[in-house]
Each structure stands twice: as structure tokens, then as C-alpha cells.
Design a protein around this motif. Sequence first.
Motif, PDB file in Angstrom:
ATOM      1  N   ASN A   1       6.015  -5.775   7.444  1.00 47.90           N
ATOM      2  CA  ASN A   1       5.740  -6.694   8.540  1.00 47.90           C
ATOM      3  C   ASN A   1       4.710  -7.705   8.070  1.00 47.90           C
ATOM      4  OD1 ASN A   1       5.936  -7.812  11.060  1.00 47.90           O
ATOM      5  ND2 ASN A   1       4.537  -6.362  12.034  1.00 47.90           N
ATOM      6  N   ASP A   2       4.965  -8.986   8.276  1.00 47.40           N
ATOM      7  CA  ASP A   2       4.047 -10.062   7.896  1.00 47.40           C
ATOM      8  C   ASP A   2       3.607  -9.973   6.432  1.00 47.40           C
ATOM      9  OD1 ASP A   2       4.089 -11.241  10.432  1.00 47.40           O
ATOM     10  OD2 ASP A   2       2.468  -9.945  11.153  1.00 47.40           O
ATOM     11  N   ASN A   3       4.569  -9.743   5.548  1.00 45.35           N
ATOM     12  CA  ASN A   3       4.327  -9.663   4.104  1.00 45.35           C
ATOM     13  C   ASN A   3       3.376  -8.548   3.705  1.00 45.35           C
ATOM     14  OD1 ASN A   3       6.118 -11.420   2.952  1.00 45.35           O
ATOM     15  ND2 ASN A   3       4.756 -13.170   3.086  1.00 45.35           N
ATOM     16  N   LYS A   4       3.288  -7.504   4.512  1.00 43.65           N
ATOM     17  CA  LYS A   4       2.527  -6.311   4.160  1.00 43.65           C
ATOM     18  C   LYS A   4       3.475  -5.114   4.237  1.00 43.65           C
ATOM     19  CE  LYS A   4      -1.454  -3.465   5.031  1.00 43.65           C
ATOM     20  NZ  LYS A   4      -2.637  -3.182   5.818  1.00 43.65           N
ATOM     21  N   ILE A   5       3.528  -4.359   3.141  1.00 41.57           N
ATOM     22  CA  ILE A   5       4.390  -3.175   3.074  1.00 41.57           C
ATOM     23  C   ILE A   5       3.489  -1.952   3.021  1.00 41.57           C
ATOM     24  CG2 ILE A   5       6.134  -1.948   1.742  1.00 41.57           C
ATOM     25  CD1 ILE A   5       6.743  -4.662   0.382  1.00 41.57           C
ATOM     26  N   ILE A   6       3.806  -0.988   3.857  1.00 42.06           N
ATOM     27  CA  ILE A   6       3.130   0.315   3.796  1.00 42.06           C
ATOM     28  C   ILE A   6       4.204   1.361   3.549  1.00 42.06           C
ATOM     29  CG2 ILE A   6       1.741   2.032   5.023  1.00 42.06           C
ATOM     30  CD1 ILE A   6       0.623  -0.297   6.703  1.00 42.06           C
ATOM     31  N   ILE A   7       3.999   2.144   2.488  1.00 42.02           N
ATOM     32  CA  ILE A   7       4.927   3.228   2.178  1.00 42.02           C
ATOM     33  C   ILE A   7       4.163   4.535   2.278  1.00 42.02           C
ATOM     34  CG2 ILE A   7       6.453   4.260   0.462  1.00 42.02           C
ATOM     35  CD1 ILE A   7       6.848   1.507  -0.745  1.00 42.02           C
ATOM     36  N   LEU A   8       4.619   5.423   3.155  1.00 38.88           N
ATOM     37  CA  LEU A   8       4.047   6.757   3.302  1.00 38.88           C
ATOM     38  C   LEU A   8       4.987   7.720   2.569  1.00 38.88           C
ATOM     39  CD1 LEU A   8       3.299   6.629   7.123  1.00 38.88           C
ATOM     40  CD2 LEU A   8       1.748   6.062   5.251  1.00 38.88           C
ATOM     41  N   VAL A   9       4.464   8.446   1.577  1.00 39.79           N
ATOM     42  CA  VAL A   9       5.313   9.320   0.762  1.00 39.79           C
ATOM     43  C   VAL A   9       4.729  10.709   0.641  1.00 39.79           C
ATOM     44  CG1 VAL A   9       6.219   7.402  -0.602  1.00 39.79           C
ATOM     45  CG2 VAL A   9       4.240   8.653  -1.430  1.00 39.79           C
TER      46      VAL A   9
ATOM     47  N   GLU B   1       0.861  -1.179   0.000  1.00 38.57           N
ATOM     48  CA  GLU B   1       0.000   0.000   0.000  1.00 38.57           C
ATOM     49  C   GLU B   1       0.899   1.231   0.000  1.00 38.57           C
ATOM     50  OE1 GLU B   1      -3.790   2.030   2.285  1.00 38.57           O
ATOM     51  OE2 GLU B   1      -2.764   0.366   3.251  1.00 38.57           O
ATOM     52  N   ILE B   2       0.614   2.170  -0.926  1.00 34.77           N
ATOM     53  CA  ILE B   2       1.349   3.433  -0.987  1.00 34.77           C
ATOM     54  C   ILE B   2       0.357   4.543  -0.659  1.00 34.77           C
ATOM     55  CG2 ILE B   2       2.685   5.027  -2.395  1.00 34.77           C
ATOM     56  CD1 ILE B   2       3.551   2.633  -4.100  1.00 34.77           C
ATOM     57  N   VAL B   3       0.703   5.333   0.356  1.00 34.75           N
ATOM     58  CA  VAL B   3      -0.188   6.379   0.850  1.00 34.75           C
ATOM     59  C   VAL B   3       0.499   7.742   0.736  1.00 34.75           C
ATOM     60  CG1 VAL B   3      -1.525   7.188   2.840  1.00 34.75           C
ATOM     61  CG2 VAL B   3      -1.200   4.733   2.474  1.00 34.75           C
ATOM     62  N   THR B   4      -0.216   8.716   0.167  1.00 31.66           N
ATOM     63  CA  THR B   4       0.241  10.101   0.105  1.00 31.66           C
ATOM     64  C   THR B   4      -0.631  10.914   1.056  1.00 31.66           C
ATOM     65  OG1 THR B   4      -1.267  10.843  -1.633  1.00 31.66           O
ATOM     66  CG2 THR B   4       0.787   9.784  -2.350  1.00 31.66           C
ATOM     67  N   PRO B   5      -0.317  12.179   1.293  1.00 31.04           N
ATOM     68  CA  PRO B   5      -1.191  12.997   2.136  1.00 31.04           C
ATOM     69  C   PRO B   5      -2.614  13.135   1.568  1.00 31.04           C
ATOM     70  CG  PRO B   5       0.942  14.043   1.956  1.00 31.04           C
ATOM     71  CD  PRO B   5       0.936  12.891   0.980  1.00 31.04           C
ATOM     72  N   GLU B   6      -2.754  12.980   0.253  1.00 25.55           N
ATOM     73  CA  GLU B   6      -4.052  13.150  -0.377  1.00 25.55           C
ATOM     74  C   GLU B   6      -4.891  11.870  -0.428  1.00 25.55           C
ATOM     75  OE1 GLU B   6      -1.136  14.052  -2.259  1.00 25.55           O
ATOM     76  OE2 GLU B   6      -1.239  16.029  -1.329  1.00 25.55           O
ATOM     77  N   ALA B   7      -4.223  10.710  -0.645  1.00 24.76           N
ATOM     78  CA  ALA B   7      -4.980   9.472  -0.864  1.00 24.76           C
ATOM     79  C   ALA B   7      -4.075   8.257  -0.799  1.00 24.76           C
ATOM     80  CB  ALA B   7      -5.649   9.526  -2.233  1.00 24.76           C
ATOM     81  N   SER B   8      -4.694   7.098  -0.735  1.00 28.19           N
ATOM     82  CA  SER B   8      -4.000   5.834  -0.904  1.00 28.19           C
ATOM     83  C   SER B   8      -3.952   5.579  -2.408  1.00 28.19           C
ATOM     84  CB  SER B   8      -4.753   4.714  -0.181  1.00 28.19           C
ATOM     85  OG  SER B   8      -4.117   3.488  -0.395  1.00 28.19           O
TER      86      SER B   8
END
Length: 92
Positions: free
Chosen positions: A83-91, A4-11
Motif C-alpha cells: 500500500n502506498d509503495n510500502k510492502i510488509i511481509i510477515l513470514v 519490511e520483512i518481519v518474522t516472529p523473532e525480529a524485523s
Amino acid sequence: MFLEIVTPEASIFQGDVDSVTVPGVVGEFQILNNHAPIVSLLQEGKVRISGSFAIDKAYEDKFSNGDNGSKVLRINSGTIEMNDNKIIILVD
């Protein structure tokens, strides 16, 4: 693994991917399936996503085409957590 890639505006991206390469503050690194848990800061550069996935039409313009069918997202900075094969990237 799920990304999941999340920006300040949206996922802007959610989906299963084969690998993710990111610009870490001490150098570029790649995350593959079953990678050890990690949290890291990201610097300006390119996030490369590989695998069979679809990008939401509303956010296609944020991504460019990379090598071997990968997609590339340019970022200014961010944070990544795996973690547990889930990646979260906040950009931003």
C-alpha cells in the motif's frame, strides 16, 4: 518502494528495493514500484528481492544469493501487504 520483512523473532529486513517476487497461494507474483494495493497469503517458497540495498549483518545468514544480484529468503508461509509503495511481509 520500501520493503519490511518481519518474522516472529525480529524485523529482518528494511530498505528500499526495485522489485519483490513472492510465492502466492495461487502462484508466484512480482510487485514493482507503484503497484496497486494488495493483500495476499503466501505459501512455502522463495521471496526474491532486487535492487541496491544492504542486509543487516545479524540477518545475512537467512538470505542466499539469487540471479542478477538479487537476494532470496526461503519461507514456510506468510502474508504480504502492499500500500502506498510500502510492502510488509510477515513470514515464519
